[in-house]
Design an enzyme around this catalytic site. Structure first.
Site, short mmCIF file in Angstrom:
data_model
loop_
_atom_site.label_atom_id
_atom_site.label_comp_id
_atom_site.label_asym_id
_atom_site.label_seq_id
_atom_site.Cartn_x
_atom_site.Cartn_y
_atom_site.Cartn_z
N GLU A 22 0.50 22.03 -24.61
CA GLU A 22 0.92 22.72 -23.39
C GLU A 22 1.31 24.14 -23.71
OE1 GLU A 22 4.61 22.35 -20.24
OE2 GLU A 22 3.57 20.51 -20.82
N ARG A 38 -0.23 21.73 -14.74
CA ARG A 38 0.00 22.75 -15.78
C ARG A 38 -1.17 23.72 -15.90
NH1 ARG A 38 3.75 20.38 -14.69
NH2 ARG A 38 5.32 19.38 -16.00
N SER A 94 8.33 21.71 -24.11
CA SER A 94 7.38 20.61 -24.27
C SER A 94 6.10 21.13 -24.93
CB SER A 94 7.04 19.98 -22.92
OG SER A 94 8.21 19.44 -22.33
#
Length: 337
Positions: free
Chosen positions: A318, A153, A223
């Site tokens: 995130e 990520r 998310s």
């Protein structure tokens, strides 16, 4: 002031000074003249917790071009193309490899920034290079995969959000295809005599649709937290205390399922104001209708504190949280202005 509710999928109605749409490389070069700006794709991984005292820069560069070689396909895609539409386009043309990444919201240009991933695949596996404007110089660069510094990520673009404006992403999809069924949720497909990319895509769509709320119906940013990575030693300690702990072995240790940690604490359905933990997927925070930035920050901090107290693990967002001056690095101490 420019309302931002329609520019991010969490739909908090904060404001920015202006929105600047980039339709060409020439437009992109003019970003250097802006004093304060934030580059934004479709806003599916960005959440405005406050008014933003700057200009929102959005790419409107579209288009897909394709070149076929003996071993695979080279595809050049404009940054503003929709990611899910692009994946389904490749499948329709019998180009297989991206099927595990179907139904991820957002634009193609945002995919390398976050190095999006799902069900055992990361987009960096298929990116050949990224075309971007270096904002301080106005120069066009083609940045090779290994120069993008991809990790979980993360990328050079995410770590330097004011340095690069992505215009195109170049993909290479090899013709030699093997299904990736490494993720536990896809394990049942291994029993089939033959498996197609379309079957994997349909399965992923069904799983995601059953677990993740549609942001067009229930505002959310997907998310909310990263899955934390812990050492092998720490994982062994945790599994001793929590035998049902969900984790996956990675090169640097074990990646824990953040959603499991949150659900284990009974936090599904927990709300701060109108910001709530989704009742089906603990990793997703939703806007019940009138959530404020303060609601989001309060719930984020509550979850972080509870997880750290129980598991000695600190969850990191995130989602990009944006305050008055841009990206918020320290959620715990952000007070706004």
């Amino acid at each position: 002031m420019w309302p931002l509710a329609s520019h991010h999928s969490f739909k908090i109605n904060n404001y920015a000074s202006e929105v600047f749409n980039v339709t060409s490389v020439a437009d992109a070069r003019s970003v250097v003249d802006l004093d304060s700006f934030l580059i934004l794709g479709e806003g599916t991984n960005t959440l405005f917790v406050d008014n933003y005292d700057g200009v929102i820069v959005k790419s409107d560069i579209t288009g897909i071009s394709l070149q076929e070689s003996q071993s695979g396909w080279h595809i050049r895609v404009g940054a503003q193309e929709n990611w899910h539409d692009f994946v389904t386009w490749t499948l329709a043309k019998n180009m297989y490899g991206l099927e595990n990444l179907v139904l991820i919201p957002g634009s193609v240009g945002a995919a390398p920034v976050q190095n999006i991933g799902a069900y055992g695949v990361e987009v960096s596996q298929y990116i050949q290079s990224v075309e971007a404007i270096h904002i301080s110089t106005g120069e066009v660069h083609t940045i090779a995969n290994d120069e993008c510094d991809f990790s979980y990520r993360d990328s050079v673009f995410k770590r330097n959000p004011r340095s690069w404006l992505i215009t195109h992403v170049n993909f290479y999809i090899p013709k030699a295809w093997q299904p990736n069924l490494s993720y536990p949720a896809l394990a049942d497909l291994k029993s089939q005599a033959s498996i197609s990319a379309r079957t994997i895509a349909d399965t992923v769509i069904a799983i995601r649709s059953s677990k993740l709320p549609d942001p067009n119906k229930i505002p959310n940013a997907g998310s909310f937290f990263k899955n934390p990575v812990v050492s092998v030693e720490r994982y062994q300690q945790l599994i001793g205390d929590f035998p049902n702990l969900v984790g996956f072995e990675v090169d640097s240790g074990y990646k824990l399922a953040a959603g499991w940690l949150i659900e284990c604490l009974g936090l599904k359905g927990t709300c701060c104001g109108d910001c709530c933990v989704h009742n089906k997927q603990a990793l997703v925070l939703v806007n019940r209708g009138h959530a404020t930035g303060d609601d989001v920050l309060a719930l984020c901090r509550l979850i972080q504190q509870r997880v750290e107290q129980t598991f000695s693990v600190m969850l990191e967002p995130e989602v990009r949280l944006i305050g008055r001056n841009g990206l918020i690095d320290d959620v715990a101490n952000y007070q706004g202005l």
